[in-house]
Design an enzyme around this catalytic site. Structure first.
Site, PDB file in Angstrom:
ATOM      1  N   SER A 151      42.448  39.075  34.273  1.00  0.00           N
ATOM      2  CA  SER A 151      43.787  39.368  32.924  1.00  0.00           C
ATOM      3  C   SER A 151      42.929  41.049  32.638  1.00  0.00           C
ATOM      4  CB  SER A 151      43.505  38.457  31.292  1.00  0.00           C
ATOM      5  OG  SER A 151      44.342  38.579  30.834  1.00  0.00           O
TER       6      SER A 151
ATOM      7  N   ASP B 208      49.170  35.237  34.429  1.00  0.00           N
ATOM      8  CA  ASP B 208      47.646  35.343  34.419  1.00  0.00           C
ATOM      9  C   ASP B 208      46.377  34.279  34.708  1.00  0.00           C
ATOM     10  OD1 ASP B 208      45.029  35.533  32.676  1.00  0.00           O
ATOM     11  OD2 ASP B 208      47.065  36.404  30.792  1.00  0.00           O
TER      12      ASP B 208
END
Length: 281
Positions: free
Chosen positions: A56, A170
């Protein structure tokens, strides 16, 4: 001189391959500015970084530094970064996510002077999740901007990224602190930076808050387990800072620097145990 003697002489004259020290940068949205403060201290103290593995926001900060390993350069880009540089809401395709992610890719393309991961100056990998299969995907080759985008694509917030036949979101779903990936890629020493916060009672006022809270709850035990696997854990005090609160950048950077300085004795101890010697001041 015999053949074997010549061969040994040539091998002895080669420079030794450096031990593999990985900087592992976890997810945490705007709290990821703390990664910048950690890197500031590591660079100042001449701590070697042979590999960066990020999930991320960790992949975003890590990619910037891996392309140009220079603290002032990193800080200059990071501290100019604003929410609008990354967020582009879509009202036409809400079924896939609120945010397109095009601005994020454009930011990486424009501000990082390397387009492919294998051309970065420091070995780099971004961690994503294949939403179709549930598999971890390690992005350590190919185009850089889509890889960072995929690693940051928080489900229901960012739209998934189609890359090499996979539908990616993610990496924090599986590894919000990607220590296992760093070890899988050959790291002997892992210095992990955890910018997650404690799960707490909140007012879930919007979709973004709900999703982040859900991931925090589901991933709390996983994050603790992966943190325990790191040789060195740096945990900046970023509690109370919202996931998209870009007004706290300087506070996050300083929190990262403070935590990194506190971790220096442990870092030096681990490096010495692995016979990784720091240059003299």
């Amino acid at each position: 001189m015999r053949f074997w003697q010549k061969l040994i002489a040539r091998l002895q004259g080669r420079p030794k391959v450096p031990r593999r020290v990985a900087l592992v940068l976890g997810g945490g949205a705007a709290r990821g500015f703390a990664h910048v403060g950690v890197i500031r201290v590591l660079e100042q103290e001449k701590i070697p970084i042979h590999m960066i593995v990020g999930t991320s926001v960790g992949s975003l900060i890590g990619a910037i530094y891996a392309a140009t390993p220079d603290r002032p350069h990193l800080e200059g880009i990071a501290l100019q970064l604003e929410r609008d540089d990354l967020v582009d809401y879509s009202i036409l395709t809400l079924k896939k996510g609120l945010i397109l992610g095009d601005r994020l890719e454009r930011f990486v393309s424009q501000r990082v002077n390397v387009s492919r991961i294998e051309d970065l100056k420091i070995t780099f990998a971004a961690v994503a999740t294949d939403i179709r299969t549930g598999e971890r995907v390690i992005l350590n080759r190919g185009p850089l901007a889509p890889a960072v985008h995929a690693s940051c694509a928080l489900p229901a917030v960012f739209q998934p990224v189609e890359l090499d036949g996979r539908l990616l979101v993610d990496g924090g779903i599986l590894e919000s602190l990607p220590v296992p990936t760093a070890k899988f890629l050959g790291a002997e020493v892992t210095i992990a930076v955890d910018v997650g916060t404690r799960v707490k009672n909140i007012q879930a006022a919007d979709l973004v808050t709900v999703v982040i809270q859900a991931l925090s709850i589901s991933g709390a035990e996983m994050r603790r387990r992966h943190a325990q696997e790191a040789d060195v854990l740096i945990h900046p005090d970023v509690n109370g800072i919202g996931a998209f609160d870009f007004s706290q950048k300087e506070r996050c950077v300083e929190a990262g620097a403070v935590a990194a300085r506190e971790a220096l004795p442990r870092i030096r101890e681990v490096l010495a145990a692995h016979r990784i010697f720091l240059p003299r001041s």
